[in-house]
Design an enzyme around this catalytic site. Structure first.
Site, mmCIF file in Angstrom:
data_model
loop_
_atom_site.group_PDB
_atom_site.id
_atom_site.type_symbol
_atom_site.label_atom_id
_atom_site.label_comp_id
_atom_site.label_asym_id
_atom_site.label_seq_id
_atom_site.Cartn_x
_atom_site.Cartn_y
_atom_site.Cartn_z
ATOM 1 C CG HIS A 13 0.067 130.799 -15.267
ATOM 2 N ND1 HIS A 13 -1.015 129.970 -15.510
ATOM 3 C CD2 HIS A 13 0.406 130.562 -13.972
ATOM 4 C CE1 HIS A 13 -1.306 129.269 -14.428
ATOM 5 N NE2 HIS A 13 -0.457 129.611 -13.471
ATOM 6 C CG ASP A 65 -0.585 127.958 -19.080
ATOM 7 O OD1 ASP A 65 -0.227 128.974 -18.445
ATOM 8 O OD2 ASP A 65 0.042 126.879 -19.019
ATOM 9 C CG ASP A 120 -2.914 127.538 -10.991
ATOM 10 O OD1 ASP A 120 -2.194 128.543 -11.161
ATOM 11 O OD2 ASP A 120 -2.536 126.389 -11.236
ATOM 12 C CD GLU A 163 2.974 128.211 -14.059
ATOM 13 O OE1 GLU A 163 3.592 128.044 -12.992
ATOM 14 O OE2 GLU A 163 1.909 127.600 -14.341
ATOM 15 C CD GLU A 164 -0.657 125.345 -14.516
ATOM 16 O OE1 GLU A 164 0.155 124.533 -14.030
ATOM 17 O OE2 GLU A 164 -1.439 126.030 -13.827
ATOM 18 C CD GLU A 183 0.990 130.288 -9.969
ATOM 19 O OE1 GLU A 183 -0.110 129.792 -9.648
ATOM 20 O OE2 GLU A 183 1.589 129.977 -11.018
ATOM 21 C CG HIS A 205 -3.160 121.853 -10.934
ATOM 22 N ND1 HIS A 205 -1.908 121.401 -11.283
ATOM 23 C CD2 HIS A 205 -3.127 123.191 -11.165
ATOM 24 C CE1 HIS A 205 -1.153 122.411 -11.678
ATOM 25 N NE2 HIS A 205 -1.890 123.510 -11.610
#
Length: 383
Positions: free
Chosen positions: A70, A72, A102, A134-135, A162, A356
């Site tokens: 992903h 984003d 990520d 995705e997030e 991931e 994150h």
């Protein structure tokens, strides 16, 4: 390694926070692939400010391998970063920047492999799949998978990159995010019994959610492959009320269920709905027939439970060099690929322990390891 590093530097510089467009990154990848005469398909969202990308290298008439990531990233707002989040910084063997773990590190390694893929005598095709949003609920990949359903040949394996520290992962929990809106009746707080306090009834429902969560912790519900080994329920957001001297007419709260692959998260919602309709709403309507409780889905994705004896597991064991199959606590797009009939595993560089967070990083060692894993894949599917 230098190619992966240079590509990661470029990818990190694109601010693809989910609230922003990802088109600058997608167009960069499209143009990069075009340099090697690799065509790609873009699948846009309705507003055409975001897009998925799908490209195929090798013989398209047979099942192949999808390398999926992903584009984003999560916001950096309010986080105490030491480094500029959208500028790659190398220090002491670590590469800092938002999305390095990520999961732009994986995407960089995939793109760095393209020149070798183009030159190789591939027996099987390699597909590159990049998605948006995705997030915020695995939103973009759904339209990409819908487009892939029209193709006559389905891939034999999807590798979601991931961050797993390059350990092969075959399972993760599903997620169902819900909103509950409670409507009561306002009045002056001096006459509180005359109103219907939406916050208090919402609190009762949240308490019942906690009881449901406690029942899911029972030992007979456990699956030791996961951490925690049971399905979880939690309330994350609540809002309601106007002033302390007004009985609140409205309250809403958002909650989520992260369920083991063998369990249905909607069963939790159904249990709470029954409790609301049979135990809570009648008392509310005794004071005001305008009282109401509404539930709505915010987002959802399925869990992943790939068989350890499947061809997909066998392949990722060869590519990663490990049969120590594991699970992860976080969710991925893997469950959606698997539900679309594409066997899926999760394996990528870095750790979600860094994802994150401020000063997110991926190590040079992990990036090199991912390059090596993809090289093993290339060798295994070449004539």
């Amino acid at each position: 390694m230098s190619n992966s590093l240079n590509l990661l530097k470029t990818l990190v510089a694109f601010d693809t926070t989910s609230r922003e467009s990802n088109l600058h990154l997608i167009e960069f990848v499209r143009d990069y692939l075009a340099r090697f005469d690799v065509p790609c398909e873009l699948v846009y969202n309705d507003a055409r400010n975001k897009a998925n990308l799908f490209a195929t290298i090798g013989p398209a008439d047979r099942p192949g391998i999808v390398l999926s990531g992903h584009t984003d990233v999560v916001p950096v707002d309010g986080q105490p970063w030491t480094f500029e989040p959208f500028q790659l910084t190398e220090l002491d063997g670590k590469l800092y920047g938002r999305g390095t773990a990520d999961m732009k590190g994986y995407i960089a390694c995939v793109l760095a492999l393209v020149p070798a893929l183009v030159k190789a005598p591939l027996r099987l095709p390699v597909h590159i799949a990049l998605s948006y949003d995705e997030e915020v609920g695995c939103l973009g990949v759904r339209s990409l998978l819908k487009a892939l359903e029209q193709r006559p040949v389905k891939p034999m394996l999807c590798i979601i990159g991931e961050p797993t520290e390059l350990k092969p992962v075959l399972g993760h929990k599903s997620k169902l995010a819900m909103r509950c809106e409670v409507h009561g009746e306002a009045c002056h707080s001096a006459y509180a019994p005359s109103g219907v306090n939406a916050i208090e009834y919402a609190a009762e429902l949240i308490g019942e959610l906690g009881q449901i969560g406690n029942r899911l912790k029972a030992p007979e519900q456990h699956d030791a492959r996961f951490d925690p080994p049971f399905s979880t329920v939690q309330t994350g957001v609540i809002s309601g009320g106007k002033a302390l001297n007004i009985v609140p007419a409205d309250c809403r709260f958002d909650f989520e269920i992260r369920a083991l692959p063998s369990q249905d998260p909607s069963a939790v919602v159904q249990e709470l709905k029954i409790y609301a309709e049979q135990r809570v709403l009648p008392r509310m309507r005794a004071a005001s027939d305008q009282s109401a409780i509404h539930f709505s889905e915010l987002s959802a994705y399925p869990g992943l439970a790939t068989d350890a004896h499947s061809e997909a597991a066998e392949l990722i064991a060869i590519f990663s060099g490990s049969r120590a199959f594991g699970t992860v606590a976080f969710g991925t797009e893997g469950g959606l690929f698997n539900a679309a009939g594409i066997p899926t595993v999760v394996c990528g560089p870095g750790s979600m322990d860094q994802g994150h967070k401020p000063d997110e990083f991926v190590s040079l060692e992990q990036l090199t390891g991912c390059d090596e894993m993809l090289q093993r894949m290339l060798l295994s599917i070449s004539s």
